[in-house]
Design an enzyme around this catalytic site. Structure first.
Site, PDB file in Angstrom:
ATOM      1  N   LYS A   1      -1.936   4.552 -11.239  1.00  0.00           N
ATOM      2  CA  LYS A   1      -1.165   4.168 -10.050  1.00  0.00           C
ATOM      3  C   LYS A   1      -1.696   2.846  -9.516  1.00  0.00           C
ATOM      4  O   LYS A   1      -2.911   2.635  -9.450  1.00  0.00           O
ATOM      5  CB  LYS A   1      -1.296   5.272  -8.999  1.00  0.00           C
ATOM      6  CG  LYS A   1      -0.463   5.089  -7.752  1.00  0.00           C
ATOM      7  CD  LYS A   1      -0.646   6.316  -6.843  1.00  0.00           C
ATOM      8  CE  LYS A   1       0.207   6.246  -5.602  1.00  0.00           C
ATOM      9  NZ  LYS A   1       0.061   7.472  -4.771  1.00  0.00           N
TER      10      LYS A   1
ATOM     11  N   SER B   1       4.055   9.630  -3.155  1.00  0.00           N
ATOM     12  CA  SER B   1       4.117   8.214  -3.470  1.00  0.00           C
ATOM     13  C   SER B   1       3.818   7.901  -4.933  1.00  0.00           C
ATOM     14  O   SER B   1       4.048   6.769  -5.377  1.00  0.00           O
ATOM     15  CB  SER B   1       3.138   7.435  -2.579  1.00  0.00           C
ATOM     16  OG  SER B   1       1.799   7.820  -2.830  1.00  0.00           O
TER      17      SER B   1
ATOM     18  N   SER C   1       1.465  13.292  -2.328  1.00  0.00           N
ATOM     19  CA  SER C   1       1.875  12.191  -3.195  1.00  0.00           C
ATOM     20  C   SER C   1       1.659  12.421  -4.680  1.00  0.00           C
ATOM     21  O   SER C   1       2.215  11.695  -5.501  1.00  0.00           O
ATOM     22  CB  SER C   1       1.157  10.905  -2.772  1.00  0.00           C
ATOM     23  OG  SER C   1       1.635  10.466  -1.528  1.00  0.00           O
TER      24      SER C   1
END
Length: 400
Positions: free
Chosen positions: A32, A104, A128
């Site tokens: 990420k 997210s 997330s």
């Protein structure tokens, strides 16, 4: 280079190779774009100015263990949101490109669901890892807060109080393999027979599909000897929102001081709200968090494990901002976060296992253990695999 599919924030000309012969050799992982990687850019899917981030020791460790890092994935802008939308558009759901992945860790989930990575590094502040895992039909693991095997050092923070780092993968076996490599210990299967299994099933907060999927999973656990008992938790969004938004505003204070901060309008509004909270309001939120901590600890003291829904419904359409549930129509953010926030606000280890829906989409179940009982949680996950239950195996997706 960037990737037009919305998954990749950065694809290098060549991946970072892992150490040959390591226990994770042969596995590819994505990162990420909050994690610092030496020589790679970090943009957090925003056009705003960002604080400096050092290289992540977790990425370094995974490379040492033999895994190959293939690139950095997009996310909901600066991780402050649950749909996956950002300054570059967003990441389509691999199950249905008209729907959101969830955030997210949107690109992380999509990278493994689409077979472009074997596992992905994500972060989880309010859901997330867990939300995109459930909506994309993959497995997610949020360790106990500050678990030394999954450090958040070298990660752009959103909320130091609530941030976690953890993996997503198409199947539970891959997550267990990564955990074993990091810990140096085998994950032994744990039977569910005789366990006290709490079931938090807030029916009014779910749609019919999510409610039925959780009931079916609980029935499978009961068939393995688990003793089911009802559990209840309150909505903890009041404390969570004030803590996270105030801390996020502090992290991004340099950008917020500029005439044009560079954030998209939705993100900027949340950061401005956080910046405007008084010290007294934030202190009151932290006091409420302690009340919730005691409540959840008391609940978990009487249980071995807790089952909870991961999402209120299957992934909504891109641009949809409300969902219709059994209890009525609710703003999407509220509908999602009130299910996931308790376990990141209070730092409990949680596995999300995907549960397929009849229309080819996915919801999921959270399996929650006591704070610090990460090993036990993963052993219970391994126990489900040993029983060949239809969970945690990347439902409906072809093998890579």
């Amino acid at each position: 280079m960037s990737d037009p599919t919305g998954i990749w924030a950065y694809l290098p000309a060549a991946p970072l190779p892992g150490t040959p012969g390591g226990p994770l050799s042969g596995l590819k992982f994505s990162v990420k774009d909050l994690f610092g990687v030496e020589g790679w850019p970090l943009h957090a899917s925003t056009r705003a100015l960002l604080p400096h981030v050092d290289p992540s020791p977790l990425v370094t460790r995974l490379l040492e263990l033999g895994a190959t890092c293939v690139g950095k994935t997009h996310l909901h802008e600066i991780a402050l949101g649950i749909t996956g939308m950002n300054a570059f558009g967003g990441t389509p759901n691999p199950l249905d490109s008209t729907r959101v992945t969830g955030g997210s860790s949107s690109g992380a989930a999509a990278s493994v669901a689409s077979g472009q990575a074997d596992f992905a590094l994500g972060t989880d502040t309010g859901g997330s890892i867990r939300v995109p895992a459930a909506w994309c039909g993959v497995v997610g693991y949020k360790p106990t807060k500050d678990n030394a095997l999954w450090p958040t050092e070298g990660v752009l923070p959103l909320s130091p109080t609530c941030d976690h780092a953890g993996p997503l993968a198409r199947d539970l076996s891959t997550i267990l393999r990564v955990q074993e490599a990091l810990s140096g210990k085998a994950v032994q299967p744990q039977s569910w027979a005789g366990l006290r299994v709490g079931v938090w099933q807030p029916t009014a907060w779910l749609d019919v599909q999510a409610n039925e999927a959780l009931s079916a999973f609980a029935a499978q656990v009961k068939s393995q000897g688990g003793a089911l008992m009802p559990a209840e938790l309150p909505d903890m969004l009041d404390a969570y929102s004030d803590i996270v938004q105030s801390e996020a505003a502090h992290v991004h204070r340099a950008a917020l001081a500029l005439p044009e901060p560079g954030f998209t309008s939705g993100t900027l509004a949340l950061l401005r709200r956080g910046a405007g909270l008084s010290a007294e309001a934030v202190a009151a939120a932290r006091e409420r968090r302690e009340v919730y901590r005691r409540l959840l600890d008391d609940l978990m003291d009487g249980l071995d494990v807790l089952l909870a829904p991961a999402v209120p419904c299957a992934a909504p359409l891109t641009g949809q901002d409300e969902v219709t549930l059994i209890g009525g129509t609710v703003p999407l953010r509220v509908a999602v976060l009130r299910l996931t926030v308790p376990f990141s606000l209070l730092g409990l280890p949680t596995l999300v296992l995907p549960l397929p829906t009849s229309d080819g989409l996915s919801v999921g179940v959270q399996v929650v253990a006591k704070r610090g009982a990460d090993e036990r949680l993963l052993e219970l996950g391994q126990g489900l695999l040993e029983q060949s239950l239809n969970v945690g195996s990347g439902h409906g997706f072809p093998s890579t």
